[in-house]
Design a protein around this motif. Structure first.
Motif, PDB file in Angstrom:
ATOM      1  N   UNK A 115     -43.408   9.916   2.579  1.00 20.04           N
ATOM      2  CA  UNK A 115     -42.022  10.373   2.608  1.00 20.04           C
ATOM      3  C   UNK A 115     -41.045   9.271   2.973  1.00 20.04           C
ATOM      4  N   UNK A 116     -41.437   8.445   3.928  1.00 20.52           N
ATOM      5  CA  UNK A 116     -40.558   7.362   4.377  1.00 20.52           C
ATOM      6  C   UNK A 116     -40.268   6.360   3.276  1.00 20.52           C
ATOM      7  N   UNK A 117     -41.302   5.942   2.555  1.00 23.41           N
ATOM      8  CA  UNK A 117     -41.073   4.991   1.474  1.00 23.41           C
ATOM      9  C   UNK A 117     -40.329   5.628   0.306  1.00 23.41           C
ATOM     10  N   UNK A 118     -40.583   6.896   0.035  1.00 16.63           N
ATOM     11  CA  UNK A 118     -39.819   7.594  -0.998  1.00 16.63           C
ATOM     12  C   UNK A 118     -38.333   7.594  -0.623  1.00 16.63           C
ATOM     13  N   UNK A 119     -38.027   7.999   0.614  1.00 15.85           N
ATOM     14  CA  UNK A 119     -36.633   8.050   1.050  1.00 15.85           C
ATOM     15  C   UNK A 119     -35.990   6.662   1.090  1.00 15.85           C
ATOM     16  N   UNK A 120     -36.749   5.681   1.528  1.00 19.78           N
ATOM     17  CA  UNK A 120     -36.208   4.323   1.567  1.00 19.78           C
ATOM     18  C   UNK A 120     -35.914   3.828   0.153  1.00 19.78           C
ATOM     19  N   UNK A 121     -36.818   4.129  -0.780  1.00 22.27           N
ATOM     20  CA  UNK A 121     -36.580   3.728  -2.168  1.00 22.27           C
ATOM     21  C   UNK A 121     -35.369   4.463  -2.749  1.00 22.27           C
ATOM     22  N   UNK A 122     -35.197   5.726  -2.375  1.00 22.93           N
ATOM     23  CA  UNK A 122     -33.986   6.461  -2.794  1.00 22.93           C
ATOM     24  C   UNK A 122     -32.743   5.736  -2.284  1.00 22.93           C
ATOM     25  N   UNK A 123     -32.809   5.289  -1.049  1.00 21.22           N
ATOM     26  CA  UNK A 123     -31.684   4.582  -0.432  1.00 21.22           C
ATOM     27  C   UNK A 123     -31.381   3.278  -1.166  1.00 21.22           C
ATOM     28  N   UNK A 124     -32.402   2.466  -1.434  1.00 24.25           N
ATOM     29  CA  UNK A 124     -32.142   1.148  -2.034  1.00 24.25           C
ATOM     30  C   UNK A 124     -31.820   1.239  -3.523  1.00 24.25           C
ATOM     31  N   UNK A 125     -32.252   2.316  -4.186  1.00 25.52           N
ATOM     32  CA  UNK A 125     -31.949   2.448  -5.618  1.00 25.52           C
ATOM     33  C   UNK A 125     -30.762   3.357  -5.881  1.00 25.52           C
ATOM     34  N   UNK A 127     -31.010   6.514  -6.180  1.00 18.67           N
ATOM     35  CA  UNK A 127     -31.540   7.477  -7.150  1.00 18.67           C
ATOM     36  C   UNK A 127     -32.573   8.351  -6.463  1.00 18.67           C
ATOM     37  N   UNK A 128     -32.535   9.645  -6.679  1.00 18.75           N
ATOM     38  CA  UNK A 128     -33.522  10.558  -6.083  1.00 18.75           C
ATOM     39  C   UNK A 128     -34.711  10.828  -6.999  1.00 18.75           C
ATOM     40  N   UNK A 129     -34.569  10.569  -8.282  1.00 15.63           N
ATOM     41  CA  UNK A 129     -35.613  10.913  -9.246  1.00 15.63           C
ATOM     42  C   UNK A 129     -36.589   9.754  -9.493  1.00 15.63           C
ATOM     43  N   UNK A 130     -36.079   8.582  -9.799  1.00 15.01           N
ATOM     44  CA  UNK A 130     -36.945   7.443 -10.127  1.00 15.01           C
ATOM     45  C   UNK A 130     -37.971   7.136  -9.032  1.00 15.01           C
ATOM     46  N   UNK A 131     -37.608   7.219  -7.749  1.00 10.55           N
ATOM     47  CA  UNK A 131     -38.593   6.927  -6.698  1.00 10.55           C
ATOM     48  C   UNK A 131     -39.782   7.893  -6.652  1.00 10.55           C
ATOM     49  N   UNK A 132     -39.680   9.031  -7.313  1.00 14.41           N
ATOM     50  CA  UNK A 132     -40.819   9.955  -7.375  1.00 14.41           C
ATOM     51  C   UNK A 132     -42.030   9.286  -8.024  1.00 14.41           C
ATOM     52  N   UNK A 133     -41.786   8.311  -8.893  1.00 15.22           N
ATOM     53  CA  UNK A 133     -42.881   7.600  -9.568  1.00 15.22           C
ATOM     54  C   UNK A 133     -43.738   6.800  -8.585  1.00 15.22           C
ATOM     55  N   UNK A 134     -43.201   6.478  -7.426  1.00 16.23           N
ATOM     56  CA  UNK A 134     -43.958   5.716  -6.432  1.00 16.23           C
ATOM     57  C   UNK A 134     -44.890   6.547  -5.583  1.00 16.23           C
TER      58      UNK A 134
END
Length: 169
Positions: A115-125, A127-134
């Motif tokens: 969850x933390x890396x998903x949320x962090x990736x949402x923050x840096x990108x 975007x809420x959808x693209x980070x789901x791929x990670x």
């Protein structure tokens, strides 16, 4: 705490930071945004063998240096927070590493990492959808690290010489 105890704790913290760095930076598979590694296994072990602050420091230093020196510096702030918090899920106050408490601690540690890396990736990108791929990579990383953690912890829990080495004294 006397000087000898403090030196022992700092030495063990540095050793775990080095192990976390090594198994994060050099035993990994690149993924879409970063890499999948087994360094978290040694974070979990550190958290079972060191007091909470020292385990958090080992995780932040080891994983943070891996990001910084492997070309993934953008992940450094998230890694420092996520790995520090994941270490706090475990307990170093038990006789065995693989006690019920530490096995259950894997669940919030996984949630923090995934969850933390998903949320962090949402923050840096932004975007809420693209980070789901990670998420599959983060899940794979958590499961592989858990397998290594359980294997190494089993050896520590069953080998008398290693138990002495891992003791808190």
């Amino acid at each position: 705490m006397n000087t000898k105890e403090r030196t022992r704790l700092l030495t063990r913290t540095a050793l775990f930071a080095a192990l976390i760095y090594l198994f994060t930076a050099y035993f990994h598979v690149p993924s879409h945004t970063g890499y999948t590694h087994i360094g978290d296994a040694f974070l979990y072990l550190a958290a079972c063998l060191l007091p909470p602050g020292y385990a958090s420091a080992a995780g932040a230093l080891g994983a943070g240096l891996a990001d910084l020196l492997s070309g993934y510096a953008i992940w450094l702030p998230g890694t420092i927070v996520i790995k520090s918090l994941a270490a706090l899920c475990f307990s170093a106050s038990t006789r065995r590493i693989l006690c019920k408490r530490n096995l259950l601690a894997l669940i919030p540690a996984w949630a923090l990492c995934i969850g933390g890396y998903y949320l962090y990736e949402c923050f840096i990108t932004g975007n809420l959808i693209a980070p789901l791929a990670g998420i599959p990579g983060y899940l794979t990383q958590s499961l592989l690290s858990t397998a290594v953690y359980v294997a190494v912890a089993t050896v520590f829990d069953t080998a008398p010489a290693l138990k002495t080495l891992a003791s808190h004294s």
